[in-house]
Design a protein around this motif. Sequence first.
Motif, mmCIF file in Angstrom:
data_model
loop_
_atom_site.group_PDB
_atom_site.id
_atom_site.type_symbol
_atom_site.label_atom_id
_atom_site.label_comp_id
_atom_site.label_asym_id
_atom_site.label_seq_id
_atom_site.Cartn_x
_atom_site.Cartn_y
_atom_site.Cartn_z
ATOM 1 N N GLY A 192 63.495 -40.831 -5.112
ATOM 2 C CA GLY A 192 63.225 -41.584 -3.877
ATOM 3 C C GLY A 192 63.418 -40.776 -2.605
ATOM 4 O O GLY A 192 63.587 -41.349 -1.524
ATOM 5 N N LYS A 193 63.366 -39.453 -2.717
ATOM 6 C CA LYS A 193 63.636 -38.598 -1.546
ATOM 7 C C LYS A 193 62.690 -38.889 -0.375
ATOM 8 O O LYS A 193 63.128 -39.014 0.763
ATOM 9 N N THR A 194 61.399 -38.979 -0.689
ATOM 10 C CA THR A 194 60.428 -39.169 0.394
ATOM 11 C C THR A 194 60.556 -40.568 1.005
ATOM 12 O O THR A 194 60.536 -40.715 2.235
ATOM 13 N N LEU A 223 58.566 -31.401 2.180
ATOM 14 C CA LEU A 223 58.271 -29.983 1.917
ATOM 15 C C LEU A 223 56.981 -29.803 1.104
ATOM 16 O O LEU A 223 56.181 -28.900 1.393
ATOM 17 N N ASP A 224 56.761 -30.667 0.118
ATOM 18 C CA ASP A 224 55.520 -30.561 -0.679
ATOM 19 C C ASP A 224 54.283 -30.771 0.194
ATOM 20 O O ASP A 224 53.292 -30.057 0.058
ATOM 21 N N ARG A 225 54.348 -31.781 1.078
ATOM 22 C CA ARG A 225 53.174 -32.053 1.947
ATOM 23 C C ARG A 225 52.970 -30.893 2.926
ATOM 24 O O ARG A 225 51.848 -30.531 3.253
ATOM 25 N N PHE A 231 54.643 -20.389 -7.181
ATOM 26 C CA PHE A 231 54.898 -21.615 -6.409
ATOM 27 C C PHE A 231 56.306 -21.585 -5.808
ATOM 28 O O PHE A 231 56.515 -21.945 -4.651
ATOM 29 N N ARG A 232 57.283 -21.127 -6.582
ATOM 30 C CA ARG A 232 58.662 -21.105 -6.081
ATOM 31 C C ARG A 232 58.813 -20.144 -4.899
ATOM 32 O O ARG A 232 59.622 -20.377 -4.010
ATOM 33 N N LYS A 233 58.015 -19.079 -4.893
ATOM 34 C CA LYS A 233 58.073 -18.126 -3.790
ATOM 35 C C LYS A 233 57.495 -18.784 -2.527
ATOM 36 O O LYS A 233 58.080 -18.710 -1.442
ATOM 37 N N GLY A 253 61.414 -30.655 -2.573
ATOM 38 C CA GLY A 253 60.984 -30.935 -3.945
ATOM 39 C C GLY A 253 62.191 -30.966 -4.871
ATOM 40 O O GLY A 253 63.251 -30.420 -4.542
ATOM 41 N N GLY A 254 62.011 -31.570 -6.031
ATOM 42 C CA GLY A 254 63.121 -31.675 -6.979
ATOM 43 C C GLY A 254 63.681 -30.316 -7.398
ATOM 44 O O GLY A 254 64.867 -30.186 -7.692
ATOM 45 N N GLY A 255 62.822 -29.296 -7.414
ATOM 46 C CA GLY A 255 63.279 -27.977 -7.864
ATOM 47 C C GLY A 255 63.746 -27.081 -6.734
ATOM 48 O O GLY A 255 64.360 -26.026 -6.985
ATOM 49 N N LEU A 258 51.014 -37.252 -12.836
ATOM 50 C CA LEU A 258 51.023 -36.841 -11.427
ATOM 51 C C LEU A 258 51.960 -35.657 -11.176
ATOM 52 O O LEU A 258 51.990 -35.107 -10.085
ATOM 53 N N ARG A 259 52.758 -35.302 -12.169
ATOM 54 C CA ARG A 259 53.805 -34.296 -11.943
ATOM 55 C C ARG A 259 53.575 -33.078 -12.827
ATOM 56 O O ARG A 259 53.693 -33.170 -14.044
ATOM 57 N N PRO A 260 53.297 -31.928 -12.199
ATOM 58 C CA PRO A 260 52.965 -30.738 -12.977
ATOM 59 C C PRO A 260 54.002 -30.377 -14.036
ATOM 60 O O PRO A 260 53.646 -29.955 -15.127
ATOM 61 N N LEU A 261 55.287 -30.609 -13.745
ATOM 62 C CA LEU A 261 56.304 -30.201 -14.712
ATOM 63 C C LEU A 261 56.464 -31.190 -15.867
ATOM 64 O O LEU A 261 57.076 -30.874 -16.879
ATOM 65 N N LEU A 262 55.925 -32.398 -15.688
ATOM 66 C CA LEU A 262 56.113 -33.427 -16.713
ATOM 67 C C LEU A 262 54.814 -33.760 -17.449
ATOM 68 O O LEU A 262 54.836 -34.446 -18.474
ATOM 69 N N GLU A 275 70.752 -29.008 -16.036
ATOM 70 C CA GLU A 275 70.604 -27.646 -15.492
ATOM 71 C C GLU A 275 70.626 -27.643 -13.959
ATOM 72 O O GLU A 275 71.037 -26.684 -13.329
ATOM 73 N N ARG A 276 70.124 -28.714 -13.375
ATOM 74 C CA ARG A 276 69.963 -28.733 -11.918
ATOM 75 C C ARG A 276 71.136 -29.343 -11.159
ATOM 76 O O ARG A 276 71.293 -29.095 -9.967
ATOM 77 N N ARG A 277 71.925 -30.150 -11.837
ATOM 78 C CA ARG A 277 72.903 -30.953 -11.095
ATOM 79 C C ARG A 277 73.944 -30.122 -10.351
ATOM 80 O O ARG A 277 74.417 -30.531 -9.290
HETATM 81 C C1 S3P Z 1 59.189 -30.328 -8.630
HETATM 82 C C2 S3P Z 1 59.188 -31.487 -7.909
HETATM 83 C C3 S3P Z 1 58.047 -31.913 -7.100
HETATM 84 C C4 S3P Z 1 57.197 -30.713 -6.668
HETATM 85 C C5 S3P Z 1 56.829 -29.891 -7.853
HETATM 86 C C6 S3P Z 1 58.048 -29.371 -8.626
HETATM 87 C C7 S3P Z 1 60.393 -29.985 -9.445
HETATM 88 O O1 S3P Z 1 58.515 -32.603 -5.942
HETATM 89 O O2 S3P Z 1 57.865 -29.924 -5.717
HETATM 90 O O3 S3P Z 1 56.029 -30.681 -8.676
HETATM 91 O O4 S3P Z 1 60.556 -28.808 -9.828
HETATM 92 O O5 S3P Z 1 61.214 -30.897 -9.684
HETATM 93 P P1 S3P Z 1 59.148 -34.102 -5.996
HETATM 94 O O6 S3P Z 1 60.578 -33.985 -6.427
HETATM 95 O O7 S3P Z 1 59.028 -34.577 -4.580
HETATM 96 O O8 S3P Z 1 58.337 -34.890 -6.954
#
Ligand code: S3P
Length: 173
Positions: free
Chosen positions: A12-14, A31-33, A55-57, A78-80, A117-121, A139-141
């Motif tokens: 729910g960040k956005t 940040l994504d937009r 993408f991360r760069k 973004g989540g990452g 809708l989510r490239p990683l999922l 891993e992320r927490r």
């Molecule tokens: C990502 C989360 C996405 C987006 C990309 C990678 C991640 O943002 O940056 O798909 O690594 O968790 P949201 O968290 O806004 O969906």
Amino acid sequence: MKISIVGYMGSGKTTVGTELAKQLNLPMVDLDRYIESKYKTSIAELFSTLGEIKFRKIEHEALNELKNGKHDFVLAVGGGTPVYYNNMELLKDNSFTVYLQLNPNQLVKRLEGELHLRPLLAHLTKDELPTYIAKHLFERRAYYEQADLVISAADKSNKEIVHEIIAHLPPRP
Ligand code: S3P
């Protein structure tokens, strides 16, 4: 003051960031937009044409550009984002950071209908999702938990979360 919202996909960040920015009368930056408008393409397209490493760069560069801005804003990353480069350090040094915390089960419920809708999922089946999220969040927490404020977001309305964030903002000089 700049405020950054971090957390796993679907936390729910956005939505919270938008409401918070409205309440504080600040601009809201996602940040994504920001990346999508800079590169004139979607995040999904960047992932598929360039791959995650590039993408991360790009994401790190975008964050660096934003952090130098003179004006205050609410930033939903973004989540990452917090996990790569020294991004979490950059966020903490330049903003008040808020982690919207949900547990894996709550995240699965929010994300299972929008995997495509989510490239990683997108490559996962519904059955694979709970294990993937549990492991990925684990891993992320450690990065997310470095935030200045951790909000348990489950069972709270966006209004309640925003209220809680505002109540914890440090006093302005
Ligand atoms: C990502 C989360 C996405 C987006 C990309 C990678 C991640 O943002 O940056 O798909 O690594 O968790 P949201 O968290 O806004 O969906």
